[in-house]
Write a protein that holds these residues in place. Structure first.
Motif, PDB file in Angstrom:
ATOM      1  N   MET A   1       0.853  -1.181   0.000  1.00  0.00           N
ATOM      2  CA  MET A   1       0.000   0.000   0.000  1.00  0.00           C
ATOM      3  C   MET A   1       0.894   1.236   0.000  1.00  0.00           C
ATOM      4  O   MET A   1       1.769   1.381   0.854  1.00  0.00           O
ATOM      5  N   LYS A   2       0.708   2.127  -0.974  1.00  0.00           N
ATOM      6  CA  LYS A   2       1.502   3.339  -1.062  1.00  0.00           C
ATOM      7  C   LYS A   2       0.776   4.485  -0.371  1.00  0.00           C
ATOM      8  O   LYS A   2      -0.444   4.545  -0.345  1.00  0.00           O
ATOM      9  N   GLY A   3       1.558   5.436   0.158  1.00  0.00           N
ATOM     10  CA  GLY A   3       0.967   6.566   0.845  1.00  0.00           C
ATOM     11  C   GLY A   3       0.513   6.199   2.242  1.00  0.00           C
ATOM     12  O   GLY A   3       0.703   5.070   2.710  1.00  0.00           O
ATOM     13  N   PRO A   4      -0.104   7.140   2.938  1.00  0.00           N
ATOM     14  CA  PRO A   4      -0.562   6.870   4.306  1.00  0.00           C
ATOM     15  C   PRO A   4      -1.586   5.738   4.350  1.00  0.00           C
ATOM     16  O   PRO A   4      -2.386   5.556   3.432  1.00  0.00           O
ATOM     17  N   ILE A   5      -1.558   5.010   5.433  1.00  0.00           N
ATOM     18  CA  ILE A   5      -2.553   3.967   5.693  1.00  0.00           C
ATOM     19  C   ILE A   5      -3.631   4.612   6.553  1.00  0.00           C
ATOM     20  O   ILE A   5      -3.410   4.918   7.724  1.00  0.00           O
ATOM     21  N   LEU A   6      -4.783   4.836   5.964  1.00  0.00           N
ATOM     22  CA  LEU A   6      -5.792   5.711   6.554  1.00  0.00           C
ATOM     23  C   LEU A   6      -6.800   4.951   7.410  1.00  0.00           C
ATOM     24  O   LEU A   6      -6.930   3.728   7.305  1.00  0.00           O
ATOM     25  N   PRO A   7      -7.523   5.677   8.285  1.00  0.00           N
ATOM     26  CA  PRO A   7      -8.582   5.040   9.068  1.00  0.00           C
ATOM     27  C   PRO A   7      -9.512   4.214   8.190  1.00  0.00           C
ATOM     28  O   PRO A   7      -9.855   4.603   7.071  1.00  0.00           O
ATOM     29  N   GLY A   8      -9.927   3.067   8.727  1.00  0.00           N
ATOM     30  CA  GLY A   8     -10.688   2.078   7.965  1.00  0.00           C
ATOM     31  C   GLY A   8      -9.824   0.898   7.594  1.00  0.00           C
ATOM     32  O   GLY A   8     -10.330  -0.199   7.352  1.00  0.00           O
ATOM     33  N   ALA A   9      -8.494   1.112   7.554  1.00  0.00           N
ATOM     34  CA  ALA A   9      -7.558   0.025   7.274  1.00  0.00           C
ATOM     35  C   ALA A   9      -7.425  -0.860   8.510  1.00  0.00           C
ATOM     36  O   ALA A   9      -7.918  -0.537   9.600  1.00  0.00           O
ATOM     37  N   THR A  10      -6.740  -1.993   8.344  1.00  0.00           N
ATOM     38  CA  THR A  10      -6.557  -2.951   9.433  1.00  0.00           C
ATOM     39  C   THR A  10      -5.094  -2.992   9.847  1.00  0.00           C
ATOM     40  O   THR A  10      -4.205  -3.203   9.021  1.00  0.00           O
ATOM     41  N   VAL A  11      -4.862  -2.791  11.127  1.00  0.00           N
ATOM     42  CA  VAL A  11      -3.517  -2.820  11.705  1.00  0.00           C
ATOM     43  C   VAL A  11      -3.322  -4.158  12.406  1.00  0.00           C
ATOM     44  O   VAL A  11      -4.179  -4.590  13.191  1.00  0.00           O
ATOM     45  N   GLY A  12      -2.208  -4.811  12.141  1.00  0.00           N
ATOM     46  CA  GLY A  12      -1.861  -6.044  12.820  1.00  0.00           C
ATOM     47  C   GLY A  12      -0.797  -5.783  13.864  1.00  0.00           C
ATOM     48  O   GLY A  12       0.092  -4.952  13.668  1.00  0.00           O
ATOM     49  N   VAL A  13      -0.884  -6.459  14.994  1.00  0.00           N
ATOM     50  CA  VAL A  13       0.122  -6.292  16.048  1.00  0.00           C
ATOM     51  C   VAL A  13       0.625  -7.662  16.480  1.00  0.00           C
ATOM     52  O   VAL A  13      -0.159  -8.598  16.678  1.00  0.00           O
ATOM     53  N   LEU A  14       1.936  -7.792  16.563  1.00  0.00           N
ATOM     54  CA  LEU A  14       2.566  -9.005  17.082  1.00  0.00           C
ATOM     55  C   LEU A  14       2.681  -8.866  18.594  1.00  0.00           C
ATOM     56  O   LEU A  14       3.273  -7.920  19.096  1.00  0.00           O
ATOM     57  N   GLY A  15       2.109  -9.830  19.313  1.00  0.00           N
ATOM     58  CA  GLY A  15       2.027  -9.738  20.753  1.00  0.00           C
ATOM     59  C   GLY A  15       0.618  -9.360  21.155  1.00  0.00           C
ATOM     60  O   GLY A  15      -0.125  -8.759  20.378  1.00  0.00           O
ATOM     61  N   SER A  16       0.239  -9.702  22.398  1.00  0.00           N
ATOM     62  CA  SER A  16      -1.169  -9.513  22.779  1.00  0.00           C
ATOM     63  C   SER A  16      -1.334  -9.077  24.222  1.00  0.00           C
ATOM     64  O   SER A  16      -2.365  -9.337  24.829  1.00  0.00           O
ATOM     65  N   GLY A  17      -0.321  -8.384  24.778  1.00  0.00           N
ATOM     66  CA  GLY A  17      -0.406  -7.930  26.153  1.00  0.00           C
ATOM     67  C   GLY A  17      -1.038  -6.559  26.287  1.00  0.00           C
ATOM     68  O   GLY A  17      -1.767  -6.091  25.395  1.00  0.00           O
ATOM     69  N   GLN A  18      -0.698  -5.889  27.392  1.00  0.00           N
ATOM     70  CA  GLN A  18      -1.342  -4.602  27.664  1.00  0.00           C
ATOM     71  C   GLN A  18      -0.931  -3.508  26.690  1.00  0.00           C
ATOM     72  O   GLN A  18      -1.730  -2.603  26.388  1.00  0.00           O
ATOM     73  N   LEU A  19       0.288  -3.561  26.144  1.00  0.00           N
ATOM     74  CA  LEU A  19       0.691  -2.532  25.191  1.00  0.00           C
ATOM     75  C   LEU A  19      -0.142  -2.631  23.914  1.00  0.00           C
ATOM     76  O   LEU A  19      -0.562  -1.619  23.355  1.00  0.00           O
ATOM     77  N   GLY A  20      -0.389  -3.848  23.467  1.00  0.00           N
ATOM     78  CA  GLY A  20      -1.255  -4.035  22.305  1.00  0.00           C
ATOM     79  C   GLY A  20      -2.683  -3.635  22.597  1.00  0.00           C
ATOM     80  O   GLY A  20      -3.386  -3.106  21.733  1.00  0.00           O
TER      81      GLY A  20
END
Length: 380
Positions: free
Chosen positions: A1-20
């Protein structure tokens, strides 16, 4: 994906603790979807995400399926195998990036990088055998600290060597393997700089905060750090900026420092993700460190980092639950105090279960509020 990743997109996070979890809450508020990947189910992050992927980090087939459903990946936990990042990079941007992650997740690589780049660190030696430990102790002297080269946090994977005859016990306590021996630093205080670097190299920081640890776990953060000379504050920020740039880091991260009695700074550790000492930003900064992480990894402009008021953050460890559920009504009776609980099912001594943030006209008053509120959580 080129350019900013805008609201509505899906963010993935590695790890599942309190920071996530706190990242996911910030992402939802801004209109993003969230997916988390870790070996755990019913996790703090999974509770507030659109999808919780439960699989081992080395299950690369699952990692690939996860990658196909997100637009960008970041992390809240740095002990991620490099093969996971390599697989993900074939599909989506991964930020802070392989170099930053690979360097900071391994103490020896991190110390070697810092020294090679000219940043101030404690004297250290690589140790790969009992014989090398004895030789390193002769060079550095005792007391010293022996640390595992990888997979250490909150004081885990380290032991103090008070005299050379304690070397055998220390080596056995860490189970052998690759390690780092560091000089014992007689520091006056510990401070940290939480900051963010954007895709284009822009940099924004939250100033210098002061940290107090108990049993190697962060106990209290005071904002701003009190009594530091302006030149020390400037130096800490500039060192942090340099570390971010040398690593090519994109996202929110933290540089932890020792301040010696003579005022000299030593870099202790670099965390390539939001940090416990930045939790106060949720309640007392114009842009929280978690929204800032989201902005950075999505290629958006970085937010305003101006503190709104002096603040203090106090960790809530599982020890508070020994007598039963803490008295949250008593905690919240204190004006200016905010409660953050992480959704962890089991309270254990030393486990981070939540935190309190207190804001006040002065840092001293914020400390009194935070500590008083935490004490009031205990039933008589």
């Amino acid at each position: 994906m080129k350019g900013p990743i805008l609201p509505g997109a899906t963010v993935g996070v590695l790890g599942s603790g309190q920071l996530g979890r706190m990242l996911a809450l910030a992402a939802r508020r801004m209109g993003y979807r969230m997916q988390t990947f870790s070996p755990d189910s019913g996790s703090p992050t999974g509770q507030v995400s659109d999808r919780e992927w439960t699989a081992a980090y080395d299950d690369l087939d699952a990692v690939e399926r996860f990658a196909r459903g997100v637009d960008v990946v970041t992390l809240e936990f740095e002990n991620i195998p490099s093969s996971v990042v390599e697989t993900l990079e074939g599909f989506v941007p991964v930020r802070p990036g392989r170099t930053a992650l690979g360097t900071t997740q391994h103490r020896l690589r991190e110390k070697t990088f810092l020294r090679g780049a000219g940043f101030p660190t404690a004297t250290f030696r690589a140790v790969r055998s009992r014989g090398e430990l004895d030789g390193a102790l002769r060079e550095i002297g005792a007391p010293a600290v022996l640390k595992t080269a990888g997979f250490g946090y909150d004081g885990k994977g380290q032991t103090r060597i008070g005299a050379p005859e304690e070397a055998g016990r220390a080596w056995e306590a860490l189970g052998g393997g690759e390690a780092v021996l560091e000089e014992w630093v007689d520091f006056e205080r510990e401070v940290s700089v939480v900051a963010a670097r954007g895709v284009g190299g822009e940099f924004a920081h939250y100033g210098v905060v002061q940290n107090t640890h108990r049993n190697h776990i962060l106990d209290l953060t005071v904002v701003p750090a009190q009594g530091l000379p302006p030149e020390t504050v400037r130096e800490a920020v500039e060192i942090s900026r340099g570390v971010f740039e040398e690593l090519g880091l994109v996202g929110t991260a933290c540089v932890e420092f020792f301040v010696r009695a003579d005022g000299r700074l030593l870099v202790n550790e670099v965390a390539p993700r939001p940090h416990n000492s930045g939790h106060w930003t949720i309640d007392a900064a114009a842009t929280s460190q978690f929204e800032q992480q989201l902005r950075a990894v999505c290629g958006l402009p970085l937010g305003d980092t101006q503190p709104l008021r002096p603040a203090a953050m106090a960790n809530l460890l599982g020890d508070l639950w020994v007598g039963g559920e803490p008295d949250w009504a008593a905690v919240l009776a204190h004006p200016g105090v905010s409660l953050h609980l992480y959704g962890k099912a089991e309270a254990r001594p030393g486990r981070k279960m939540g935190h309190l943030t207190a804001t006040a006209p002065t840092a001293e008053e914020a400390v009194r509020l935070a500590e008083g509120a935490r004490r009031s959580s205990q039933h008589e």
